[in-house]
Scaffold this motif. Structure first.
Motif, PDB file in Angstrom:
ATOM      1  N   ILE A   3       0.857  -1.183   0.000  1.00 47.65           N
ATOM      2  CA  ILE A   3       0.000   0.000   0.000  1.00 47.65           C
ATOM      3  C   ILE A   3       0.894   1.234   0.000  1.00 47.65           C
ATOM      4  O   ILE A   3       1.815   1.330   0.816  1.00 47.65           O
ATOM      5  CB  ILE A   3      -0.933   0.030   1.225  1.00 47.65           C
ATOM      6  CG1 ILE A   3      -1.836  -1.210   1.254  1.00 47.65           C
ATOM      7  CG2 ILE A   3      -1.774   1.301   1.239  1.00 47.65           C
ATOM      8  CD1 ILE A   3      -2.640  -1.357   2.535  1.00 47.65           C
ATOM      9  N   ASP A   4       0.623   2.181  -0.911  1.00 52.27           N
ATOM     10  CA  ASP A   4       1.354   3.442  -0.845  1.00 52.27           C
ATOM     11  C   ASP A   4       0.399   4.605  -1.056  1.00 52.27           C
ATOM     12  O   ASP A   4      -0.732   4.457  -1.518  1.00 52.27           O
ATOM     13  CB  ASP A   4       2.522   3.478  -1.832  1.00 52.27           C
ATOM     14  CG  ASP A   4       2.122   3.367  -3.302  1.00 52.27           C
ATOM     15  OD1 ASP A   4       0.927   3.546  -3.626  1.00 52.27           O
ATOM     16  OD2 ASP A   4       3.005   3.096  -4.137  1.00 52.27           O
ATOM     17  N   CYS A   5       0.860   5.785  -0.670  1.00 53.36           N
ATOM     18  CA  CYS A   5       0.086   7.016  -0.817  1.00 53.36           C
ATOM     19  C   CYS A   5       1.022   8.179  -0.517  1.00 53.36           C
ATOM     20  O   CYS A   5       2.150   7.993  -0.071  1.00 53.36           O
ATOM     21  CB  CYS A   5      -1.126   7.040   0.124  1.00 53.36           C
ATOM     22  SG  CYS A   5      -0.695   6.943   1.878  1.00 53.36           S
ATOM     23  N   GLY A   6       0.542   9.388  -0.757  1.00 52.72           N
ATOM     24  CA  GLY A   6       1.291  10.579  -0.388  1.00 52.72           C
ATOM     25  C   GLY A   6       0.840  11.111   0.961  1.00 52.72           C
ATOM     26  O   GLY A   6      -0.276  10.838   1.409  1.00 52.72           O
ATOM     27  N   SER A   7       1.704  11.882   1.602  1.00 46.82           N
ATOM     28  CA  SER A   7       1.315  12.461   2.896  1.00 46.82           C
ATOM     29  C   SER A   7       0.334  13.611   2.727  1.00 46.82           C
ATOM     30  O   SER A   7      -0.329  14.009   3.694  1.00 46.82           O
ATOM     31  CB  SER A   7       2.557  12.954   3.654  1.00 46.82           C
ATOM     32  OG  SER A   7       3.150  14.069   2.993  1.00 46.82           O
ATOM     33  N   ALA A   8       0.229  14.155   1.505  1.00 43.37           N
ATOM     34  CA  ALA A   8      -0.649  15.297   1.255  1.00 43.37           C
ATOM     35  C   ALA A   8      -1.721  14.914   0.245  1.00 43.37           C
ATOM     36  O   ALA A   8      -1.913  15.573  -0.778  1.00 43.37           O
ATOM     37  CB  ALA A   8       0.163  16.491   0.762  1.00 43.37           C
ATOM     38  N   GLU A   9      -2.427  13.826   0.532  1.00 45.09           N
ATOM     39  CA  GLU A   9      -3.554  13.430  -0.312  1.00 45.09           C
ATOM     40  C   GLU A   9      -4.714  12.935   0.543  1.00 45.09           C
ATOM     41  O   GLU A   9      -4.538  12.523   1.700  1.00 45.09           O
ATOM     42  CB  GLU A   9      -3.143  12.365  -1.321  1.00 45.09           C
ATOM     43  CG  GLU A   9      -2.860  10.994  -0.773  1.00 45.09           C
ATOM     44  CD  GLU A   9      -2.823   9.943  -1.889  1.00 45.09           C
ATOM     45  OE1 GLU A   9      -3.879   9.725  -2.521  1.00 45.09           O
ATOM     46  OE2 GLU A   9      -1.748   9.363  -2.114  1.00 45.09           O
ATOM     47  N   VAL A  10      -5.904  12.990  -0.034  1.00 47.92           N
ATOM     48  CA  VAL A  10      -7.134  12.624   0.667  1.00 47.92           C
ATOM     49  C   VAL A  10      -7.061  11.219   1.257  1.00 47.92           C
ATOM     50  O   VAL A  10      -7.512  10.970   2.376  1.00 47.92           O
ATOM     51  CB  VAL A  10      -8.335  12.738  -0.303  1.00 47.92           C
ATOM     52  CG1 VAL A  10      -9.551  12.007   0.247  1.00 47.92           C
ATOM     53  CG2 VAL A  10      -8.687  14.194  -0.545  1.00 47.92           C
ATOM     54  N   PHE A  11      -6.478  10.282   0.525  1.00 45.26           N
ATOM     55  CA  PHE A  11      -6.546   8.868   0.912  1.00 45.26           C
ATOM     56  C   PHE A  11      -5.517   8.471   1.982  1.00 45.26           C
ATOM     57  O   PHE A  11      -5.514   7.315   2.417  1.00 45.26           O
ATOM     58  CB  PHE A  11      -6.350   7.979  -0.321  1.00 45.26           C
ATOM     59  CG  PHE A  11      -7.409   8.165  -1.364  1.00 45.26           C
ATOM     60  CD1 PHE A  11      -8.742   8.312  -1.022  1.00 45.26           C
ATOM     61  CD2 PHE A  11      -7.079   8.201  -2.713  1.00 45.26           C
ATOM     62  CE1 PHE A  11      -9.722   8.486  -1.976  1.00 45.26           C
ATOM     63  CE2 PHE A  11      -8.057   8.373  -3.688  1.00 45.26           C
ATOM     64  CZ  PHE A  11      -9.375   8.519  -3.318  1.00 45.26           C
ATOM     65  N   ARG A  12      -4.665   9.385   2.406  1.00 50.50           N
ATOM     66  CA  ARG A  12      -3.585   9.036   3.328  1.00 50.50           C
ATOM     67  C   ARG A  12      -4.072   8.269   4.551  1.00 50.50           C
ATOM     68  O   ARG A  12      -3.599   7.163   4.839  1.00 50.50           O
ATOM     69  CB  ARG A  12      -2.857  10.306   3.783  1.00 50.50           C
ATOM     70  CG  ARG A  12      -1.693  10.059   4.737  1.00 50.50           C
ATOM     71  CD  ARG A  12      -1.287  11.352   5.427  1.00 50.50           C
ATOM     72  NE  ARG A  12      -2.296  11.824   6.361  1.00 50.50           N
ATOM     73  CZ  ARG A  12      -2.603  13.103   6.559  1.00 50.50           C
ATOM     74  NH1 ARG A  12      -1.992  14.054   5.863  1.00 50.50           N
ATOM     75  NH2 ARG A  12      -3.544  13.422   7.437  1.00 50.50           N
TER      76      ARG A  12
END
Length: 334
Positions: free
Chosen positions: A269-278
C-alpha cells in the motif's frame, strides 16, 4: 510553524483542523504547471468531458512501441453482461508465467482499461508475465455493486482461462490505483469470502477505500491537488447515491469498513502524505497487521494523489516506483 484552519465536517459542525502537510518542492512546482488542465475538484458535470479525455491513458500504439502486444476479448461481467478485457504481454513471449490483474483508477466515474497500464510494461518484460486489464462499468450509470462485481467476474475469468492465457494460476497478483486500488481490495475480500483460491498478492496504489469522509486527511486536502475532498464526495456519491456514509454500504464497495482482514494475501500500500486517501490507507495497512496479515506501507512525504503519474521525473516519483518494483520482485522474481 503549523496553523489551524476551520473546516466544515460531514455533520455540518465546524471543527478546527491542522493545516495540510506541505508538498514536496518538485511536486508543488508540477502542480503549478498542472493547475490549468487538472482542477483539484471534480464535479458531476465534469464527468462526461473527463471521459472523453482520460488522464494518464496509454494507447495501443504506445504499448506496441514499448514491445507489448495486446488483444481485446469480451467476457461475462456482473449478471452475465458483456465487459471487455485487454490482454497484454511482451512481444515474443511464450510458455507460462505469472498473471497481473489490473484495475484502472478514475474515482469510480472515469478512466478505462488502458488508464495506467504503462506501469505494468516493465514487469511484463522482466517476469514474462501476462496482464489482464478490465473495462469495468462506471458510476453513476452503473452504481454499486456493478464495478466491484464486474471486477470479481473478470478475475474469476482469468483464473478459469489461465492455461490458455499462459498464466500460472498460483502466481496471480491483483493491482489497481486509486479507485482501482479500492476495487482490488474489494475483489480480494470477495475472493476470500466466496471461498476462491487466494491470490499471490495485492498491490494497492493510493487506494480509494472509505466512503465516509471522516478522516483528517480528507478535511485537509480540500481545494488543492488533483483529487481533493470534493472530488472524493463526487465519486463516492456517484457509486453509492444516498447510501454513502450510511450503514447500508458493504465492505466490498468500501473495504475500509471491513473489521476482519484475516486470510488475505500480502499487500503493498502506498500514498502521499498530502492526499485525501492518506489516513484510510494507513488505517487499512494497520488493520491488515492487526488481523495477522502482511502489509508493506509507504507514505511519501509531500506527495499529492498519483504524483508519480503527473510528475514522473521527480525524485520522489522515482523512489515510489522503485519501492513497488522491489516488492513485485520479491513476489515474482525467479
Amino acid at each position: 510553524m503549523e496553523h489551524n484552519s476551520t473546516t466544515e465536517t460531514t455533520g455540518g459542525a465546524l471543527a478546527s483542523m491542522p493545516a495540510r502537510p506541505p508538498f514536496d518542492p518538485e511536486l508543488e512546482a508540477a502542480l503549478t504547471t498542472l493547475a490549468d488542465g487538472v482542477p483539484p475538484t471534480v464535479t458531476e458535470r465534469m464527468i462526461g468531458p473527463m471521459r472523453e479525455n482520460p488522464r494518464l491513458r496509454v494507447t495501443p500504439e504506445m504499448a506496441r512501441d514499448a514491445g507489448i502486444r495486446s488483444r481485446d476479448l469480451v467476457i461475462p461481467g456482473h449478471d452475465g453482461d458483456d465487459v471487455v478485457v485487454t490482454v497484454l504481454e511482451a512481444e515474443g513471449r511464450t510458455g507460462v508465467g505469472p498473471g497481473i490483474y489490473h484495475l484502472h483508477g478514475g474515482g469510480m466515474i472515469v478512466g478505462d482499461r488502458w488508464s495506467g497500464v504503462a506501469a505494468l510494461f516493465d514487469w511484463l518484460h522482466r517476469y514474462r508475465a501476462v496482464a489482464v486489464s478490465l473495462e469495468y462499468r462506471l458510476a453513476p450509470e452503473y452504481p454499486d455493486p456493478y464495478p466491484v462485481e464486474d471486477c470479481y467476474r473478470g478475475l474469476v475469468w482469468l483464473q478459469t482461462h489461465a492455461a490458455e492465457l499462459g498464466i500460472d494460476p498460483s502466481r496471480v497478483l491483483i493491482t489497481g490505483a486509486s479507485a482501482g486500488g479500492g476495487l482490488a481490495a474489494g475483489v480480494t475480500l470477495l475472493m476470500r469470502d466466496r471461498g476462491l483460491p487466494p491470490l499471490m498478492g495485492q498491490l494497492l496504489m493510493y487506494p480509494m477505500l472509505d466512503d465516509r469522509d471522516g478522516t483528517v486527511s480528507s478535511a485537509q486536502i480540500d481545494g488543492v491537488g488533483v483529487w481533493d475532498r470534493g472530488s472524493n464526495l463526487t465519486g463516492w456519491t456517484a457509486l453509492l447515491g444516498d447510501r454513502r456514509a450510511t450503514d447500508d454500504v458493504s465492505i466490498y464497495a468500501a473495504p475500509a469498513r471491513a473489521t476482519d482482514l484475516s486470510g488475505l494475501p500480502p499487500a503493498f500500500i502506498d500514498c502521499g502524505s498530502a492526499e485525501v486517501f492518506r489516513d484510510e490507507d494507513v488505517a487499512y495497512a494497520s488493520a491488515l497487521w492487526a488481523s495477522g496479515g502482511q502489509a508493506e506501507l509507504h507514505v511519501w512525504p509531500g506527495g499529492f494523489h498519483a504524483f508519480e503519474g503527473y510528475a514522473p521525473q521527480a525524485a520522489l516519483s522515482r523512489e515510489m516506483v522503485q519501492a513497488r518494483d522491489r516488492w513485485v520482485h520479491r513476489l515474482l522474481g525467479e
